[in-house]
Design a protein around this motif. Sequence first.
Motif, PDB file in Angstrom:
ATOM      1  N   ARG A 127       9.997  15.987 -12.614  1.00 14.78           N
ATOM      2  CA  ARG A 127       9.974  14.579 -12.202  1.00 14.78           C
ATOM      3  C   ARG A 127      11.238  14.234 -11.404  1.00 14.78           C
ATOM      4  O   ARG A 127      12.257  14.908 -11.534  1.00 14.78           O
TER       5      ARG A 127
ATOM      6  N   ASN B 285       6.164   9.967 -15.508  1.00 20.05           N
ATOM      7  CA  ASN B 285       6.230   9.594 -14.091  1.00 20.05           C
ATOM      8  C   ASN B 285       7.625   9.743 -13.477  1.00 20.05           C
ATOM      9  O   ASN B 285       8.639   9.769 -14.181  1.00 20.05           O
ATOM     10  N   ASP B 286       7.649   9.778 -12.140  1.00 18.63           N
ATOM     11  CA  ASP B 286       8.909   9.666 -11.410  1.00 18.63           C
ATOM     12  C   ASP B 286       9.511   8.286 -11.676  1.00 18.63           C
ATOM     13  O   ASP B 286       8.797   7.335 -12.020  1.00 18.63           O
TER      14      ASP B 286
ATOM     15  N   ARG C 204       5.338   5.252  -9.775  1.00 22.19           N
ATOM     16  CA  ARG C 204       6.672   5.402 -10.373  1.00 22.19           C
ATOM     17  C   ARG C 204       6.888   4.340 -11.441  1.00 22.19           C
ATOM     18  O   ARG C 204       6.358   3.235 -11.351  1.00 22.19           O
TER      19      ARG C 204
END
Lengths: 240, 240
Positions: free
Chosen positions: A2, A136-137, A21
């Motif tokens: 990530r 998630n990022d 994101r």
Amino acid sequence: MRKVDVCLTPELLHLYGVKNRVVVIVDILRATSCMTVAIANGVEKIIPVAKLEECQSLRQKGCVGAAERDGKMPEGFDLGNSPLAYLNNAYAGKTIAMTTTNGTLAISKSKDAEEVIIGSFLNKTAVINYLISQPNDVLIVCAGWKGKVNLEDTLFAGAVVEGLKDHFEIENDAVIASATLYNYAKKDMLDYLSACSHVKRLKNLHIQKDIEFCLREDQFNVIPVLKEDALVDMEKLVLT
Amino acid sequence: MRKVDVCLTPELLHLYGVKNRVVVIVDILRATSCMTVAIANGVEKIIPVAKLEECQSLRQKGCVGAAERDGKMPEGFDLGNSPLAYLNNAYAGKTIAMTTTNGTLAISKSKDAEEVIIGSFLNKTAVINYLISQPNDVLIVCAGWKGKVNLEDTLFAGAVVEGLKDHFEIENDAVIASATLYNYAKKDMLDYLSACSHVKRLKNLHIQKDIEFCLREDQFNVIPVLKEDALVDMEKLVLT
């Protein structure tokens, strides 16, 4: 792996992109510090709005009206932007309509994100642990001051980056810069920030206690999260 | 007291305002480093242009065509963006038409300033001494990378701020942040920058020598200045 990135002001957000994101909104002095304290002290939800008129209109429908412009409370509201006002469950169970100079704008610009959460030094480790736990990022969005970069939000971005660096890949130079600045300043952030423009501005308004409070780390184990246009306690959201 | 401010990317320039200020354009890797070396090595003038087509058109009218996009030289030009190419008076007396990814845009956005000068580590002290000697406020404009903040330009902004701090008032937090970063990194800038995104990008293009050269301080006692849409040697301008 990530990725983590830092957007130093909402004025640059169009260059990043928030989709897929988790966005962490940062407005240390004082919007996101207020939000953290409020949710930790039992506030039911916080509705962030851009304009004073919207805030007043929600107030007339029964919300508590919290408003700030240029560091001060405009006339006709219940609360300004001091995190201390929410301590001791002073507004437990209430819904707060909140508008601030920078923080609420950063939230509204980030609405297309996978998730929007609220970060401050007061809930730093809770935020870091949550970000590590999710898939998630991450994009850390500093609210800045009227579009310009500010130091206190940049320092907090760096603090989060430090916490994430073993788990996330670094995307841009702003990530490195913010981490360097946090590591440099963390021993005495109040001293480092004493030269910065917003702290000078707030000192002139005699709210030194607010500033000191907003720089304390890990006072609350809580994460305000945006759910249908209002900030609520993430833990309560999971339970319902 | 005169003021110094730092704009970390041209994308934020509309929040500042360049009128009545001397603007220092910074694009360390590598546009403003090239411009410094070129003028110091006898280049008559440099015409910065935004588009490849303009650069090619000037080339066909007799200019030397220097072009860079994403770190590389597009086909059909005479030079890329390496400062080493201008050494040993290789282009003395010539007029260069130059277009780069970020640096030439920063110049065109700053044209309403009182004066636009070119800064790089290679002419650092010449720039600082000139800024102290003149009467106007100063704005340091970092070219960044495609609108985002980059480290190497921020470090140079900090280096100039360090040189000016006894003579100028500091306007914003970006000024403090850049000075902190420079003081942290100055002992070994190449090492600090090795993690940064543009250095990684350039390393992939095998131009490590350019990077090392661009980080050397005070190699040339020269200031390129914008005069009627072209950069010329400030000293020659004063003499004519």
